[in-house]
Write a protein that holds these residues in place. Sequence first.
Motif, PDB file in Angstrom:
ATOM      1  N   LEU A   1     -66.926 -60.314  17.068  1.00  0.00           N
ATOM      2  CA  LEU A   1     -65.560 -60.080  17.554  1.00  0.00           C
ATOM      3  C   LEU A   1     -64.551 -60.767  16.635  1.00  0.00           C
ATOM      4  O   LEU A   1     -63.572 -60.153  16.177  1.00  0.00           O
ATOM      5  CB  LEU A   1     -65.442 -60.603  19.001  1.00  0.00           C
ATOM      6  N   GLU A   2     -64.816 -62.030  16.319  1.00  0.00           N
ATOM      7  CA  GLU A   2     -63.890 -62.762  15.431  1.00  0.00           C
ATOM      8  C   GLU A   2     -63.844 -62.122  14.048  1.00  0.00           C
ATOM      9  O   GLU A   2     -62.775 -61.991  13.440  1.00  0.00           O
ATOM     10  CB  GLU A   2     -64.333 -64.226  15.300  1.00  0.00           C
ATOM     11  N   GLY A   3     -64.983 -61.715  13.552  1.00  0.00           N
ATOM     12  CA  GLY A   3     -65.046 -61.117  12.218  1.00  0.00           C
ATOM     13  C   GLY A   3     -64.256 -59.813  12.162  1.00  0.00           C
ATOM     14  O   GLY A   3     -63.456 -59.594  11.238  1.00  0.00           O
ATOM     15  N   LEU A   4     -64.470 -58.954  13.144  1.00  0.00           N
ATOM     16  CA  LEU A   4     -63.771 -57.655  13.129  1.00  0.00           C
ATOM     17  C   LEU A   4     -62.268 -57.860  13.244  1.00  0.00           C
ATOM     18  O   LEU A   4     -61.476 -57.137  12.638  1.00  0.00           O
ATOM     19  CB  LEU A   4     -64.279 -56.767  14.268  1.00  0.00           C
ATOM     20  N   GLU A   5     -61.873 -58.867  14.013  1.00  0.00           N
ATOM     21  CA  GLU A   5     -60.438 -59.138  14.136  1.00  0.00           C
ATOM     22  C   GLU A   5     -59.871 -59.701  12.842  1.00  0.00           C
ATOM     23  O   GLU A   5     -58.761 -59.368  12.441  1.00  0.00           O
ATOM     24  CB  GLU A   5     -60.173 -60.090  15.308  1.00  0.00           C
ATOM     25  N   ALA A   6     -60.637 -60.512  12.157  1.00  0.00           N
ATOM     26  CA  ALA A   6     -60.130 -61.151  10.934  1.00  0.00           C
ATOM     27  C   ALA A   6     -60.038 -60.174   9.765  1.00  0.00           C
ATOM     28  O   ALA A   6     -59.135 -60.277   8.930  1.00  0.00           O
ATOM     29  CB  ALA A   6     -61.040 -62.316  10.559  1.00  0.00           C
ATOM     30  N   TYR A   7     -60.956 -59.233   9.687  1.00  0.00           N
ATOM     31  CA  TYR A   7     -61.018 -58.383   8.486  1.00  0.00           C
ATOM     32  C   TYR A   7     -60.342 -57.028   8.638  1.00  0.00           C
ATOM     33  O   TYR A   7     -60.230 -56.284   7.679  1.00  0.00           O
ATOM     34  CB  TYR A   7     -62.479 -58.192   8.057  1.00  0.00           C
ATOM     35  N   GLY A   8     -59.915 -56.658   9.848  1.00  0.00           N
ATOM     36  CA  GLY A   8     -59.271 -55.353  10.007  1.00  0.00           C
ATOM     37  C   GLY A   8     -58.063 -55.449  10.912  1.00  0.00           C
ATOM     38  O   GLY A   8     -57.764 -56.515  11.455  1.00  0.00           O
TER      39      GLY A   8
END
Length: 755
Positions: A442-449
């Motif tokens: 969840l954090e990754g998808l929010e940070a990269y897109g």
Amino acid sequence: MKSTILKLILSVFIAFNFSCDSNHSDKEVFIDDLLSKMTLDEKIGQMNQYNGFWDATGPLPNAGYEKNRYDDLRNGMVGSMLNVIGVENVYALQKIAVEETRLGIPLIFGFDVIHGYKTISPIPLGESASWDIKAIEKSARVAAEEAAAAGLNWTFAPMVDIYRDARWGRVMEGAGEDTYLGSVIAAARVKGFQGSDLSDFSTIAACAKHFAAYGFPEAGRDYNTADINKYTLYNNVFPPFKAALDAGVKTFMNSFNTLNEIPATGSKFLQREILKGKWGFDGFVVSDWGSIGEMIPHGYAEDGNHAAELAINAGSDMDMESSLYVTELQSLVKEGKVEEILIDDAARRILGVKYDLGLFENPFKYCDKEREKNVIGSKENQLAALDMAKKSIVLLKNNNQLLPLKKKGQKITLIGHLANDNNSPLGNWRGAADSNTAVTVLEGLEAYGENSITYSKGVDLYYGETNFHSRVNLNHTDKTGFKEAKIAAKFADVVVMVLGEEGFQSGEGRSRTELGLPGLQQELLEEIYKVNKNIVLVLMNGRPLNLTWADKNIPTILETWHLGSQSGNAIAEVIYGNYNPSGKLTMSFPRNVGQSPIYYNYKKTGRPGASSAEVTTSTYADVENSPLYPFGYGLSYTNFDYSELKLSGDKMNRKNMISASINITNSGDFKGKEVVQMYIRDHSGSLARPVKELKGFELIELNPGETKEVVFQIDNSSLTYFTVNDKWESEIGKFSVYIGSNSDVQKNKSFNLTN
Ligand code: BGC
């Protein structure tokens, strides 16, 4: 602080005097001199390893044992400790050894630094899927630097066991099923941990484990009996150990299992004849946790006294946590059941490794608080973990190029307990990592897109805290979250589902008889599929799973293992196409658990059979023989086309070689990496030969439209195996060469080996 500095100066002074007392220029002279001053008890003390007083990775004696251990430490009856971490703790115990014992011999401190100390990189099975040997070496280097900064000087890694059964929980800890790849990776990990100079303060001694055949437990149940023939042992199990040895590994660990009826810990054949005899290993062998005492329940030793006798006579130099060497060896020597020369030899080996680490020069060299603060968890180390994590991901399926996703303008529904779990990605052997510190998907998808992301857990995979010491409490009944997840999924452009195993569901003592998605996850997947078929399935797990339903129905599947601290960032980079996945499986994925053990380099039966319909053939009635995903398999966002394979000749002898070449073209739209794999089949031999065996690989990177020629040199060493003559040799006759993108490659060319 002031007093710490004073103590440091004092101890360096003591150490300096110690080293000047003895002629320090020559290791042998130094150790001879030291040994000549040691009593029998002090030598036995060097062979004793105790667990520390904080955490344990195996069963401990009953309460109240600590006091005796401190007494033993002061009396010089301890040579090593495990599970003592952090400069402060290491310093305190080392100080007792150096200042309070008669001879001041420093301790060696061991810990399971398996895939990182505090900064956690992917589980080793995941790292092996990168086939990127430099990256794997670098990952071990980073782990060593952090561990050394925390006061440690010895890791119980790499695990170089070969295995073929996904039911065994420890498959997460090794480099997969193949001996050739396993050997290359074993050497890389040893080099990473030990560096080029073991006396440097940032390198630590490595340990090749578990010698031997621990990876072949019957029915995949951990610690179970291993019953394999001599040729499997030599051709499949031994080579990665030998490769670790050739790379300079300083220590070996024996294993819990019996091998062909004899416990490995009590096996003279393994430890004296092969390792210290034929292979000339001059480091030391540590037992596995309590494995000396465990020869009693094995039905091999009558009691503790007998177990200690068997273990030392067989060549186990250090006793991890059985406490039997300290209690029994003295009397065994007196009674003449153990020759003192064996005690001298074991102590010499242990002192030799301490010497190589530079501990006699400065026992506190690993105890620098400043270094501990600066090195551990540094930004640089996190970046290295991210790099390794991206490289470890394997794309299993990508119909209609659903991945990579656009970074903007998409409605994404993210589902799954593991999607928002910052603990599981740390895996089982998570060193000294703080709990709940991994980046989530969840954090990754929010940070990269910049997409709109709705998260819905869907179902609890497990309840409560999880840890190394207990079973994961799985949810088998509560489906209340299904409804909300289905609503959230229905109108999404794409659903990303993160499913798999909790971090402690694979690893030591975590054998399973089912390989499906645990708990209610399979049911959740099928329910979500009913409302939205545009699903990207992201798997987090420590072993091959049964993905037969998913493979048939779900368009896109990404295998991400337990990727460590940077998990969510790495997964997001792959999902959004910043990184084009390049990993390839190093273990075959079965179609169902009943196919286990399954591996690519099997031997054909006399009745191989082509389909399940044929009755009198070696086929199952209910499922194909082939795996769902073979060893070496993995896709990319681009396509790689392989030309016809060319051989430089159709004959060779043992003195010359043949080259096999092929052109690979990137015919897709993305820059990408491909692991080009070369397999050889020996058509007949003095022993039945496998259908094919990996003998070379190359990781290449191609721009769209670019073509590269890859050339493999085949010489006698590629054709050699341990034959019926009990010799490493090649045998004349027909061989076939296969080059392709996974072990299922069919196209081949043949040649003859002649005299
Ligand atoms: C494991 C070893 C490990 C040791 C110390 C044992 O239970 O089998 O691999 O190094 O514990 O933690």
